[in-house]
Design an enzyme around this catalytic site. Structure first.
Site, mmCIF file in Angstrom:
data_model
loop_
_atom_site.group_PDB
_atom_site.id
_atom_site.type_symbol
_atom_site.label_atom_id
_atom_site.label_comp_id
_atom_site.label_asym_id
_atom_site.label_seq_id
_atom_site.Cartn_x
_atom_site.Cartn_y
_atom_site.Cartn_z
ATOM 1 N N ASP A 278 46.453 46.602 42.423
ATOM 2 C CA ASP A 278 45.350 45.652 42.395
ATOM 3 C C ASP A 278 45.930 44.357 41.800
ATOM 4 O OD1 ASP A 278 42.537 44.803 42.243
ATOM 5 O OD2 ASP A 278 42.811 44.994 40.089
ATOM 6 N N LEU A 279 45.269 43.238 41.985
ATOM 7 C CA LEU A 279 45.817 41.970 41.474
ATOM 8 C C LEU A 279 45.139 41.554 40.168
ATOM 9 C CD1 LEU A 279 47.593 39.421 41.846
ATOM 10 C CD2 LEU A 279 45.742 38.456 43.219
ATOM 11 N N ASP A 280 43.864 41.149 40.282
ATOM 12 C CA ASP A 280 43.147 40.618 39.121
ATOM 13 C C ASP A 280 42.958 41.706 38.070
ATOM 14 O OD1 ASP A 280 42.886 38.192 40.418
ATOM 15 O OD2 ASP A 280 40.955 38.685 41.290
ATOM 16 N N THR B 64 42.938 36.948 35.945
ATOM 17 C CA THR B 64 42.137 35.868 36.519
ATOM 18 C C THR B 64 40.654 36.048 36.211
ATOM 19 O OG1 THR B 64 42.310 37.146 38.518
ATOM 20 C CG2 THR B 64 43.613 35.141 38.432
ATOM 21 N N LYS C 134 34.170 42.889 37.999
ATOM 22 C CA LYS C 134 35.597 43.109 38.236
ATOM 23 C C LYS C 134 35.811 44.011 39.443
ATOM 24 C CE LYS C 134 37.339 42.106 33.683
ATOM 25 N NZ LYS C 134 37.984 42.609 32.462
ATOM 26 N N GLY C 135 36.659 43.568 40.355
ATOM 27 C CA GLY C 135 36.963 44.359 41.548
ATOM 28 C C GLY C 135 35.895 44.274 42.625
ATOM 29 N N VAL C 136 34.817 43.559 42.326
ATOM 30 C CA VAL C 136 33.690 43.452 43.266
ATOM 31 C C VAL C 136 33.880 42.185 44.118
ATOM 32 C CG1 VAL C 136 31.182 43.113 43.339
ATOM 33 C CG2 VAL C 136 32.185 44.651 41.652
ATOM 34 N N ARG D 209 33.358 38.753 46.441
ATOM 35 C CA ARG D 209 32.656 37.501 46.115
ATOM 36 C C ARG D 209 31.179 37.572 46.508
ATOM 37 N NH1 ARG D 209 35.393 32.598 48.958
ATOM 38 N NH2 ARG D 209 37.192 33.837 48.307
ATOM 39 N N SER E 52 44.034 44.174 46.974
ATOM 40 C CA SER E 52 43.102 43.368 46.178
ATOM 41 C C SER E 52 41.866 42.984 46.972
ATOM 42 C CB SER E 52 43.819 42.089 45.715
ATOM 43 O OG SER E 52 42.900 41.162 45.186
ATOM 44 N N ALA E 53 40.731 42.897 46.277
ATOM 45 C CA ALA E 53 39.494 42.437 46.914
ATOM 46 C C ALA E 53 39.496 40.920 47.121
ATOM 47 C CB ALA E 53 38.300 42.809 46.031
ATOM 48 N N SER E 54 40.428 40.239 46.462
ATOM 49 C CA SER E 54 40.381 38.769 46.464
ATOM 50 C C SER E 54 40.871 38.153 47.772
ATOM 51 C CB SER E 54 41.223 38.221 45.316
ATOM 52 O OG SER E 54 41.228 36.813 45.380
ATOM 53 N N LYS E 55 40.142 37.133 48.220
ATOM 54 C CA LYS E 55 40.579 36.365 49.385
ATOM 55 C C LYS E 55 41.562 35.281 48.962
ATOM 56 C CE LYS E 55 36.655 37.339 52.275
ATOM 57 N NZ LYS E 55 35.530 36.904 53.076
ATOM 58 N N ASN E 56 41.766 35.145 47.657
ATOM 59 C CA ASN E 56 42.702 34.131 47.134
ATOM 60 C C ASN E 56 44.003 34.766 46.633
ATOM 61 O OD1 ASN E 56 40.876 31.787 47.341
ATOM 62 N ND2 ASN E 56 39.657 32.922 45.853
ATOM 63 N N LYS F 33 35.883 47.567 47.795
ATOM 64 C CA LYS F 33 35.942 48.683 46.843
ATOM 65 C C LYS F 33 34.525 48.924 46.328
ATOM 66 C CE LYS F 33 40.440 46.930 45.329
ATOM 67 N NZ LYS F 33 41.187 46.235 44.258
ATOM 68 N N GLU G 144 45.019 50.234 38.967
ATOM 69 C CA GLU G 144 43.703 49.558 39.036
ATOM 70 C C GLU G 144 43.100 49.326 37.651
ATOM 71 O OE1 GLU G 144 41.046 48.194 40.193
ATOM 72 O OE2 GLU G 144 41.462 48.119 42.315
ATOM 73 N N ASP G 145 42.398 48.210 37.500
ATOM 74 C CA ASP G 145 41.729 47.942 36.209
ATOM 75 C C ASP G 145 40.212 48.081 36.291
ATOM 76 O OD1 ASP G 145 41.355 45.543 37.788
ATOM 77 O OD2 ASP G 145 40.637 44.594 35.945
#
Ligand code: B16
Ligand code: MG
Length: 215
Positions: A9-11, A17, A45-47, A49, A114-118, A145, A169-170
């Protein structure tokens, strides 16, 4: 079990972030006079946008049109992008680079889930991109997720079975995603929050690639 790949996972795992997401959502909340709390931010977190905005609007008991939501999603992301614009390698979490170096040297494949688009912007800014064999992020999945899609695509893209992969994962949503995808999952953070994970470590400080054989 001999593992072949690590899915990160990233964030909250590689970089922190969450503070930038929190600031950007707080700025957005000013549009409807809502003060987001740190406890609520934990639940984002992990959810994704879209789901994050829906949760915040529900907490604020504010009903917005789809058109208004689109405008606010863009506004939140513009705020977030400006906050992360000066991210740099100093923001990689402790122990991460050493662990990535070790697993790469020992032949494990490495993917992002990661769930992030960034995600790609963040990997570029922090200099983490070269370690990754595959990036699966919010632009490449249709289900967020706790659906396992992001990790199943990671395993498949690397050419391994879910049982050959370890996920780091966090967030509780990410731990659930890994478990329902049939993967071993190591929680990063607080054991009381991530109680479903196979093992929880506070961070990567002192973690060695040989620990993968013990997890
Ligand atoms: P974006 P992860 C998640 O990343 C964050 O934890 C979550 O707070 C955020 O809402 C989500 O990415 C979407 O991010 O707005 O950048 O697309 O933990 O799955 O790496
Ligand atoms: Mg996370």
């Amino acid at each position: 079990m001999s593992y072949k790949a690590c899915l990160f996972d990233l964030d909250g795992v590689l970089v922190d972030t969450a503070i930038y997401h929190f600031k950007a959502w707080k700025m957005l909340g000013e549009n409807f006079n809502y003060q987001l709390t740190e406890e609520q931010n934990e639940q984002l977190k992990g959810v994704s946008r879209v789901e994050s905005l829906n949760r915040i609007l529900a907490w604020a008991s504010y009903s917005a049109t789809e058109e208004q939501k689109e405008i606010w999603l863009k506004e939140k992301n513009d705020n977030y992008l400006s906050l992360i614009s000066s991210m740099n390698p100093a923001e990689i979490l402790p122990g991460v680079v050493d662990f990535l170096d070790q697993i790469k040297e020992n032949g494990y494949k490495i993917a992002l889930g990661s769930a992030s688009k960034n995600a790609e912007i963040i990997l570029e800014k922090t200099g983490l991109m070269p370690w990754f064999d595959l990036i699966i992020d919010g632009n490449k999945v249709s289900k967020s997720k706790p659906d396992p899609e992001v990790f199943l695509k990671g395993a498949e893209g690397l050419g391994f079975l879910p049982s050959e992969c370890i996920v780091f994962e966090d967030a509780q949503a990410g731990v659930e995603a890994a478990i329902s995808g049939g993967m071993k999952v190591i929680g990063i953070g607080d054991a009381s929050v991530l109680s479903d994970a196979d093992k929880v470590i506070p961070n990567f400080v002192g973690i060695k690639s040989t620990d993968l054989l013990l997890f």
